[in-house]
Write an enzyme that holds these catalytic residues in place. Structure first.
Site, mmCIF file in Angstrom:
data_model
loop_
_atom_site.group_PDB
_atom_site.id
_atom_site.type_symbol
_atom_site.label_atom_id
_atom_site.label_comp_id
_atom_site.label_asym_id
_atom_site.label_seq_id
_atom_site.Cartn_x
_atom_site.Cartn_y
_atom_site.Cartn_z
ATOM 1 N N SER A 48 0.801 -1.226 0.000
ATOM 2 C CA SER A 48 0.000 0.000 0.000
ATOM 3 C C SER A 48 0.834 1.277 0.000
ATOM 4 O O SER A 48 0.323 2.344 -0.317
ATOM 5 C CB SER A 48 -0.940 0.012 1.209
ATOM 6 O OG SER A 48 -0.216 -0.156 2.410
ATOM 7 N N ASP A 341 -2.195 8.614 7.617
ATOM 8 C CA ASP A 341 -3.198 7.803 8.311
ATOM 9 C C ASP A 341 -2.484 6.906 9.322
ATOM 10 O O ASP A 341 -1.291 7.089 9.560
ATOM 11 C CB ASP A 341 -4.037 7.017 7.284
ATOM 12 C CG ASP A 341 -3.235 5.964 6.530
ATOM 13 O OD1 ASP A 341 -2.088 5.685 6.916
ATOM 14 O OD2 ASP A 341 -3.757 5.407 5.547
ATOM 15 N N HIS A 344 0.418 4.984 6.896
ATOM 16 C CA HIS A 344 1.123 5.432 5.693
ATOM 17 C C HIS A 344 1.635 6.868 5.816
ATOM 18 O O HIS A 344 0.971 7.708 6.426
ATOM 19 C CB HIS A 344 0.188 5.340 4.475
ATOM 20 C CG HIS A 344 -0.403 3.986 4.314
ATOM 21 N ND1 HIS A 344 -1.691 3.677 4.721
ATOM 22 C CD2 HIS A 344 0.114 2.846 3.798
ATOM 23 C CE1 HIS A 344 -1.931 2.403 4.459
ATOM 24 N NE2 HIS A 344 -0.866 1.875 3.890
#
Length: 376
Positions: A48, A341, A344
């Site tokens: 991600s 977040d 990340h």
């Protein structure tokens, strides 16, 4: 027997087809050269941290295609694209700085065909890891093995677009393969409660990291056999310092989860040894080591006031439990926060990291930086 005239006509037609195909492949290569200064494609593999939207096309619990993700991503007008950050990923920024005119298109996107792939393809997937069991909590994700299977399909497309000789040259001499993976193998595999308890009972940290390194070695060798030659491999960042880990472990601002960081550092040491080994073993290849761990730790130290709390999230002391979404609280000073977040980095952090990888010293990127790698 066919009349000589008909035979000649067919031969002439066949020759025209060959000439047309050769002219088209030269045009496609030259068009790419004109726009990106001779650099080929950017092929991005990972999780991600660099996913540009592949998970949008999977039935998965790991998605970022909801606001306010992407709020600072200018190319989409601030709309979410599936990137797990407020703006650009490290892969986006590196591609821009190297002169690629378009972001690498997500492999699963409908437009990942034709000449669009000449500038690169992104195979990364939120929740993906080196090990195939990693990320199963999300139901669906693309592990590195599957991502390489997908590149094999792309490799065949390049042969059709450019012809086998030009395709091989374009991929091996002028394109860069970046791999950002490994964090999920700890966070969403070995360290994950319940799902991994059996693995942890039966396998020591040393054994698990051995498996990771052996698997990664085979994966990188597979890419080499598909004509990849210029590699950049990121190590695992300080995963014990992300807001999620600090929140669930109820740590103070200046603390990080010791076990998670120790596992990351142990893996990182083995990764560096592996890349040195592959540089000596795989003829013509260059494996560049990106020291993401130290880069992120320096960001956390330098921006201590903004390093513990997620800019977008909810739950607990550091907004580190619930992922970023429409009901999340969001900070106003997004350009100062290290983490977007609970998991990340922000675009501001990605920009600092990317520029060190592009232009920095061997402390962060070795044996050459990415600007130098492009020109080799």
């Amino acid at each position: 027997m066919e009349p000589v005239a008909m035979v000649m006509e067919k031969a002439w037609s066949f020759g025209l087809v060959l000439l047309w195909f050769s002219t088209l492949s030269c045009y496609l290569v030259n068009a790419a050269d004109d726009k990106n200064g001779g650099f080929g494609a950017s092929f991005i593999f990972g999780d991600s941290l660099v996913d540009a939207g592949n998970n949008n096309y999977l039935p998965t619990l790991s998605r970022a295609n909801i606001p306010p993700n992407g709020i600072d991503f200018k190319a989409s007008g601030g709309n979410p694209t599936g990137r797990y950050t407020n703006g650009r990923t490290i892969g986006d920024i590196v591609g821009e700085e190297l002169g690629v005119p378009n972001y690498a298109v997500p492999y699963l996107a409908p437009n990942s065909t034709g000449k669009a792939i000449l500038y690169g393809v992104n195979y990364a997937s939120g929740g993906g890891g080196i090990m195939n069991a990693t990320g199963r909590i999300f139901v669906n994700r693309l592990g590195l093995d599957i991502q390489i299977d997908f590149f094999n399909n792309t490799r065949k497309q390049f042969d059709k677009l450019l012809g086998s000789s030009k395709a091989k040259d374009y991929i091996s001499k002028r394109s860069i393969f970046s791999i950002t993976i490994g964090a999920n193998d700890f966070l969403n595999n070995y360290l994950l409660p319940v799902l991994s308890i059996g693995a942890r009972i039966s396998e020591t940290p040393d054994g698990f990291i051995d498996d990771m390194i052996n698997h990664l070695s085979n994966q990188l060798t597979r890419l080499y056999k598909l004509d990849a030659r210029k590699f950049v491999i990121g190590n695992v960042g300080p995963i014990g310092c992300i807001p999620y880990q600090k929140t669930i472990n109820q740590l103070n601002e200046n603390e990080c989860v010791d076990l998670a960081n120790k596992l990351a550092m142990q893996y990182n040491g083995r990764l560096k040894e592996l890349l040195t080994e592959l540089n000596g073993k795989l003829k013509g290849a260059i494996f560049v080591h990106a020291n993401v761990y130290d880069l992120v730790m320096e960001l956390i130290t330098n921006y201590a006031k903004y390093a513990s709390e997620a800019c977008c999230g909810n739950g607990g002391q550091y907004a580190g439990i619930i992922p970023c979404g429409p009901t999340s609280s969001m900070c106003k000073d997004r350009d100062k926060h290290v983490f977007w977040d609970p998991y990340h980095p922000s675009e501001a952090a990605n920009l600092i990291i990317a520029r060190q990888l592009l232009h920095g010293s061997t402390k962060y990127i070795s044996p050459v930086n990415l600007e130098q790698l492009r020109n080799l």
